[in-house]
Enzyme design. Structure first.
Site, mmCIF file in Angstrom:
data_model
loop_
_atom_site.group_PDB
_atom_site.id
_atom_site.type_symbol
_atom_site.label_atom_id
_atom_site.label_comp_id
_atom_site.label_asym_id
_atom_site.label_seq_id
_atom_site.Cartn_x
_atom_site.Cartn_y
_atom_site.Cartn_z
ATOM 1 N N GLU A 349 12.197 7.814 -24.678
ATOM 2 C CA GLU A 349 12.852 9.111 -24.430
ATOM 3 C C GLU A 349 13.893 9.100 -23.305
ATOM 4 O O GLU A 349 13.874 9.963 -22.431
ATOM 5 C CB GLU A 349 11.796 10.191 -24.144
ATOM 6 N N GLU A 491 4.790 7.789 -34.066
ATOM 7 C CA GLU A 491 3.901 8.896 -33.645
ATOM 8 C C GLU A 491 3.896 10.026 -34.671
ATOM 9 O O GLU A 491 4.003 11.204 -34.319
ATOM 10 C CB GLU A 491 4.361 9.446 -32.282
HETATM 11 C C1 XIL Z 1 0.983 12.684 -25.722
HETATM 12 C C2 XIL Z 1 -0.521 12.543 -25.898
HETATM 13 O O1 XIL Z 1 -0.830 12.621 -27.258
HETATM 14 C C3 XIL Z 1 -1.239 13.629 -25.123
HETATM 15 O O2 XIL Z 1 -2.648 13.417 -25.127
HETATM 16 C C4 XIL Z 1 -0.761 13.649 -23.681
HETATM 17 O O3 XIL Z 1 -1.337 14.749 -23.032
HETATM 18 C C5 XIL Z 1 0.750 13.761 -23.615
HETATM 19 O O4 XIL Z 1 1.317 12.713 -24.353
HETATM 20 N N1 XIL Z 1 5.726 11.404 -27.072
HETATM 21 C C6 XIL Z 1 5.080 10.279 -26.638
HETATM 22 C C7 XIL Z 1 3.607 10.278 -26.495
HETATM 23 O O5 XIL Z 1 5.720 9.239 -26.498
HETATM 24 O O6 XIL Z 1 3.193 9.440 -25.455
HETATM 25 C C8 XIL Z 1 3.061 11.656 -26.276
HETATM 26 O O7 XIL Z 1 1.637 11.590 -26.302
HETATM 27 C C9 XIL Z 1 3.588 12.580 -27.331
HETATM 28 C C10 XIL Z 1 5.097 12.683 -27.248
#
Ligand code: XIL
Length: 652
Positions: A349, A491
C-alpha cells in the site's frame, strides 16, 4: 402537617438520589454462581495468573503485593508494570489460565477491580478502558472475543470496577487476558493493580447452542485448482487454531498467509527487539504440512512500529537513519526465513487509496505523514536526500526490494495493494514496477540479469458485491502481465453491499444476496483460470464470515456455522464449462471508496486493529448522565427542604 411534609420530602430526596446511582451498575443478580474468586492473598492459590511476558507477545511484569490497604478492601493485590514502553493490549495483559474452561453456550459475568496510582503514572491524560480478551485471540479468529463492548475512562487513585456479562460464546473459554483496551501511551497506565477478580456463571449452558463445525467431507479447493494455481487462506498458528482449524486448512488450502503476527509492529515493536514466535510457529507448521507461506509484510504504513522512522521525541528520522533501520529489519527478518518463506509482500500500500486516470505514478504515492504512520518512510527518505545525486523520497520502495532480494534470494518478491482494478491505480503501480525493475538492471548488486526485482503484483482484492465490475479486474491482470509481472490474489473477500451502503448488522441474509455474491466469486475465478499461467495463488482473507475483518458484509465462502455458502460452490463451479445461461448481472457502481473513509480497506486496518482502542465517546456520556441526574435530584430536594424550613420558621 409540616413535619409530615418534611419526612415525605426527605424520602423523595433519598429515593431520587439513590435511583440514578442504582442504575449505574447492578453488581450481579442473586441467582448467579460464583466460579472463581481471586483475592491475590496467596500466590500459590492464584498461580494460574501470569503476566504476558515472553518474546512472542508481551512485556509486562507482575507481582503479588501486600501492605496496609494496598488491595481493594484488603491488604493484597496484583501489581503490574509496563516494561518496555509498548502499550498494545496484549503487551500489557495479565493472563488467567482457567483450571476448567468456561463452557460454550452460557453467559458469564466477569468482575474485577483495577487501580492506577497517579504517583506512578505521571504524564497520563485520561486512562481508558480495562477489558478482557478471550483465549488470547487478539486477531479475533474466533469471532467476538473482546469485552466489555463499551468502555470508558477510569479515574486514578481510586479502585475502579469492571463488571460485565458476556453473551454465550460458541467456544470454550480457556484463558482470559485482563488488559487495557487502548494503545496510546498517554491513556494506558504504567503501573496498575488488579484485585478481586470474580467469574460468575449467569445462565445455564444452552443445550441448543450450535457450535460451528467444519465439514471435512467437502471437496478440497486446493485439489480442484491444483492445475491452475495455489489456493490460500489466512491463519495464526496458536494451540487453539491447531485444534479448531488446522485440519480443515490442510484440506481446503495449500498456501497460507499470517493475518497479523507477521506484520512489522508485531515482529519488531521496538529497536533491537524481534518477536519471531508467531512467524516461527507459522513457518514450522506450513513445512510440516508441505504447503507454502506467503510473507506479509515488510513495509507498510499501518501496523508498523515507530522506531522505523521516528526518534523518541516523535521527530522523523533522517534518510540515512531510516534506511539503516529498513536494512536492519529486512535483513534480520527476511534473512531468518530465507529458503523457508516462498514469497513476500515486500511493500504494501505505498500508493494513495484511489488514483485518477493518467496520474503519473510518482504523483500517486502516499506522501503525507502523521500519527497514523501514513507515508512515514517517504517522509524520512526526504530528510537529507541529495537530489543532485538522483535521490528521491520513494527510494525506500526500491531499497526494501533490494534488501529483501539480498536477504532471501529464493523468495518471489511482490508489491501488494488494493483498488488495483481502478485504471489509474493499476497503471501507476505497473509503471512503478517497470521503473524500479529497469533501475535494477544496472545495479551492481544484481547477480541475476534475467530476473526482475519486483517480480509480481499482489492484488489484495478487497471488493464489494455492489461495486465490483470483474472486467476491471481482468484489465488490471492484463496490464500487469504486459509488464512481465506475476500475479497473486492476496486477500480476496467480497462483502455484500458497497462501501457507502453497507449491510445492516443482524439482518437475515437472503438467497438473492447469497446468489449475487456467488455469481461474482464465480466470475472472478473464471478470469483467474483464464490467466492462470500468470497467477501463482489466490488467497481468501478469512476462513468464515464470522471470522472476517469485514464480518459485517458476510464476505467469505463459509457462514457462521462454517457451512459452505453458495460462494463456495461457485468457486468450484468456475472450473466447469460456462453455463449457456449467464449469471445475473451484478448491480455495478464503479465508485471506489473515498480516500481515508473508515471502511476503505486501507483506512480500515487501524479501526479493525486487534489491539486498537476504539473509544466510544457515547459510552462515557451514557455513564455520566445517571450521576448528573442524581446530583440534580439531591440539590432539588435540598432546596425544597430549605424552602419548607424557611416557611415553617417564618410561621413560627
Ligand atoms: C487486516 C486484518 O485482517 C485485521 O485483523 C487487522 O486488524 C487489520 O489488518 N490490507 C492488508 C491486510 O494488507 O494486512 C489487512 O489485514 C487488510 C487490508
Amino acid at each position: 402537617m409540616s413535619k409530615k411534609l418534611l419526612s415525605v420530602l426527605v424520602c423523595v430526596m433519598i429515593i431520587l438520589s439513590l435511583t440514578p446511582a442504582a442504575s449505574v451498575y447492578v453488581d450481579r443478580a442473586p441467582d448467579e454462581t460464583l466460579l472463581y474468586n481471586f483475592t491475590f492473598e496467596n500466590e500459590a492459590e492464584d498461580g494460574q495468573f501470569f503476566a504476558i511476558n515472553d518474546d512472542t507477545v508481551g512485556s509486562a511484569s507482575m507481582a503479588w503485593v501486600s501492605g496496609a490497604g494496598v488491595g481493594h478492601g484488603d491488604d493484597h493485590a496484583l501489581r503490574v508494570r509496563n516494561i518496555d514502553g509498548n502499550y498494545t493490549g496484549r503487551d500489557n495483559a495479565v493472563r488467567l489460565t482457567l483450571p476448567e474452561p468456561l463452557k460454550a453456550g452460557a453467559e458469564y459475568r466477569i468482575l474485577a477491580w483495577v487501580f492506577a496510582p497517579s504517583a506512578e503514572n505521571p504524564r497520563k491524560s485520561t486512562l481508558t478502558g480495562p477489558g478482557v480478551v478471550l483465549n488470547g485471540d487478539y486477531p479475533g479468529a474466533q469471532g467476538e472475543v473482546k469485552f466489555p463492548e463499551n468502555f470508558g475512562n477510569f479515574p486514578m487513585d481510586t479502585w475502579f470496577e469492571m463488571n460485565f456479562v458476556m453473551p454465550p460464546r460458541t467456544f470454550d473459554i480457556e484463558f482470559i487476558d485482563f488488559r487495557f483496551v487502548i494503545n496510546d501511551a498517554d491513556k494506558h497506565p504504567d503501573v496498575w493493580f488488579w484485585d478481586n477478580i470474580e467469574i460468575w456463571q449467569v445462565s445455564d449452558v444452552d443445550p441448543n447452542i450450535r457450535i460451528p463445525e467444519w465439514d471435512l467431507t467437502l471437496p478440497s479447493l486446493a485439489e480442484a485448482y491444483k492445475d491452475h494455481f495455489l489456493i490460500g487462506n489466512i491463519m495464526e498458528v496458536t494451540p487453539r487454531w491447531r485444534s479448531e482449524h488446522a485440519e480443515m486448512f490442510t484440506l481446503f488450502y495449500n498456501t497460507a498467509t499470517v493475518e497479523n503476527s507477521m506484520k512489522p509492529a508485531y515482529i519488531s515493536p521496538s529497536k533491537g527487539v524481534f518477536n519471531f514466535g508467531g512467524a516461527d510457529a507459522a513457518v514450522d507448521w506450513v513445512e510440516e504440512q508441505g504447503i507454502t507461506l506467503h510473507g506479509h509484510t515488510l513495509v507498510w504504513h499501518s501496523q508498523s512500529p515507530e522506531w522505523f522512522t521516528y526518534d523518541e521525541n516523535r521527530h522523523v528520522l533522517t534518510r540515512a537513519e531510516a534506511k539503516a533501520n529498513l536494512e536492519l529489519f529486512i535483513t534480520e527478518y527476511a534473512g531468518r526465513y530465507a529458503g523457508r518463506i516462498a514469497s513476500w509482500d515486500v511493500v504494501n500500500e505505498a500508493f494513495i487509496n484511489s488514483v485518477s486516470s493518467d496520474t503519473f505514478w510518482k504523483d500517486a504515492l502516499r506522501i503525507g505523514y502523521g500519527p497514523d504512520m501514513s507515508a512515514a518512510w517517504y517522509s524520512a527518505y526526504a530528510k537529507g536526500m541529495d537530489r543532485d545525486a538522483g535521490e528521491a523520497q520513494y527510494d525506500y520502495i526500491y531499497d526494501a526490494f533490494v534488501f529483501a532480494r539480498l536477504a532471501a534470494p529464493d523468495a518471489v518478491l511482490f508489491y501488494n495493494d488494493f483498488n488495483e482494478e481502478e485504471p489509474g491505480k493499476r497503471n501507476a503501480i505497473a509503471d512503478m514496477a517497470d521503473y524500479f525493475n529497469n533501475k535494477w538492471k544496472d545495479d551492481p548488486r544484481n547477480t541475476e540479469p534475467d530476473r526482475m526485482l519486483i517480480e509480481g503484483i499482489g492484488m489484495q482484492a478487497h471488493y464489494w458485491v455492489n461495486a465490483l465490475n470483474p472486467v476491471n479486474v481482468e484489465d488490471s491482470i492484463k496490464r500487469f502481465v504486459e509488464s512481465g509481472l506475476r500475479i497473486r490474489i492476496t486477500e480476496l473477500d467480497i462483502p455484500m453491499g458497497s462501501w457507502a451502503n453497507q449491510r445492516q448488522v443482524g439482518l437475515p441474509v437472503t438467497d438473492d444476496e447469497l446468489e449475487r455474491q456467488a455469481a461474482l466469486y464465480e466470475e472472478l475465478f473464471r478470469i483467474f483460470v483464464k490467466y492462470s499461467d500468470h497467477i501463482d495463488a489466490v488467497t481468501i482473507w478469512g476462513l468464515a464470515d464470522t471470522l472476517s475483518w469485514r464480518a459485517r458484509g458476510l464476505p467469505l465462502l463459509f457462514d457462521e456455522y462454517f457451512e459452505a455458502k453458495p460462494s463456495f460452490w461457485a468457486v468450484l463451479n468456475a472450473l466447469n464449462p460456462e453455463d449457456p445461461e449467464p449469471p445475473p448481472e451484478p448491480d455495478v457502481s464503479d465508485d471506489p471508496p473515498p480516500p481515508n473513509s473508515p471502511d476503505n480497506p486501507d483506512a480500515n486496518p487501524d479501526t479493525a486493529d486487534p489491539d486498537d482502542g476504539n473509544i466510544n465517546e457515547d459510552t462515557e456520556s451514557r455513564r455520566l448522565w445517571p450521576i448528573i441526574l442524581g446530583v440534580v435530584a439531591v440539590v432539588a430536594a435540598g432546596v425544597t427542604i430549605f424552602i419548607v424550613y424557611i416557611k415553617k420558621h417564618k410561621k413560627a
